[in-house]
Design an enzyme around this catalytic site. Structure first.
Site: not given
Length: 364
Positions: A141, A176, A199, A220, A275, A277
């Site tokens: 990522t 991602q 992402d 996300d 969320r 992480w």
């Protein structure tokens, strides 16, 4: 009748103990942010901290893909900036879609990318985490980003950062695809668009400020361990599940978190606002309009109930059909004005020291 565990607490007493511990940790964080809020007024000018962050630069480079400027690619213009430059350099990017990956290295601070409108100047690439580099290594990522900002004092105005990789199907691995990764301190964005799917905006680390920006993604799509404020921005979901944010604060001493003020949450699906992480993730939404795209529970602990005592997710004076508190998770916070105030000002990111109010059209 209560159930007892080996520690001697009843479930009722354990819940009370957890709530008390969580409140103490929040109070500590609140005091920390409030103390930062007192720093700004003591500074007479931004020159006391970083004179080179003045917005009026001394050098401008023109990028025109038709050949009517100094360079035809953005990366070539960045490469031409002197190493360890001490004055701001503005790279004016004329209208067009620039299909290239761009890296602004740590040794080239104080660069401004100036577009001719977020719909007209576009930086675009299509890497994903599962792609490989020339040596056959997975990008991950981190290296999937179309634009990577590693230097301090970066500014972007009126352009789009785009990763055109298609949205991943449910359960896909390695899809991602970041439109931008921001790893440098004191970065500011005004009137920009960030387009992607999983992402989209890697808010990796450092202090960052976003105003009047549009951020689009699926899963996300604002994530990382930055200390960042988003003001008057739109977060637009293009998926039916996932989360708008995934904040990665890892330890109690990690000074990071996301604050969203006067924003809009729109799109499709039922997404979490955030969320966890990281074990100590922190996200606050204030004065934000939320369409009916927010999961009624609001927040996710990443399927780890142990995080409920250490993470901090909160709302203040949000409105719209997605903002209702009735079904929110029990460990989320509806903030009072006193609790919310530190997250509403530039002090949240120490912005009185480095964000230029005139440049970003902020009220005094």
């Amino acid at each position: 009748m209560s159930l007892h565990g080996s520690n001697g607490f009843s479930m009722t007493n354990l819940e009370a103990h957890n709530q008390s511990t969580q409140h103490e940790r929040f109070t500590e964080w609140l005091h920390e942010v409030q103390s930062r809020a007192k720093l700004g007024p003591q500074l007479e000018s931004v020159d006391q901290i970083t004179p080179a962050l003045e917005i009026e630069g001394n050098f401008t480079i023109i990028v025109d893909q038709e050949g009517n400027g100094d360079f035809v690619t953005v990366q070539a213009a960045i490469d031409a900036v002197a190493t360890l430059n001490s004055q701001r350099v503005t790279i004016h990017i004329r209208a067009g879609i620039y299909l290239e990956k761009v890296v602004i290295p740590k040794a080239k601070p104080y660069i401004t990318l100036q577009g001719e409108g977020s719909m007209d100047t576009v930086l675009e690439w299509n890497d994903t985490a599962s792609n490989v580099d020339l040596q056959g290594n997975l990008l991950s990522t981190y290296h999937s980003a179309t634009v990577a900002v590693e230097s301090i004092g970066f500014v972007a105005r009126n352009l789009t950062f785009k990763n055109s990789a298609p949205p991943p199907p449910n359960g896909a691995f390695g899809r991602q695809a970041a439109a931008i990764r921001i790893s440098g301190d004191m970065a500011a964005f005004h009137g920009c668009r960030f387009l992607g799917a999983q992402d989209t905006l890697y808010d990796h680390k450092g202090r960052h400020y976003f105003q009047d920006c549009y951020i689009e993604g699926s899963i996300d799509f604002i994530f990382g361990d930055g200390l960042s404020q988003y003001r008057a921005c739109e977060l637009h979901a293009i998926s039916h599940q996932g989360a708008f944010t995934a904040q990665k604060r890892k330890t109690p001493s990690d000074n990071s978190g996301f604050s969203f003020v006067d924003c809009k949450v729109t799109g499709s699906g039922q997404l979490y606002l955030g969320r966890a992480w990281g074990l100590f993730a922190r996200v606050v939404f204030a004065f934000t309009y939320m369409e009916d795209v927010v999961d009624p529970r609001g927040w996710s602990n990443w399927d780890d109930a142990a995080r409920d005592m250490s993470i901090f997710f909160g709302q203040y004076n949000c409105f719209g059909p997605g903002s209702a508190q009735a079904r929110r998770v029990s460990w989320a916070h509806e903030l009072s004005f006193v609790e919310a105030q530190p997250f509403l000002s530039l002090a949240f990111v120490d912005g009185e020291q480095w964000v230029d109010r005139h440049f970003l059209h902020l009220e005094p």
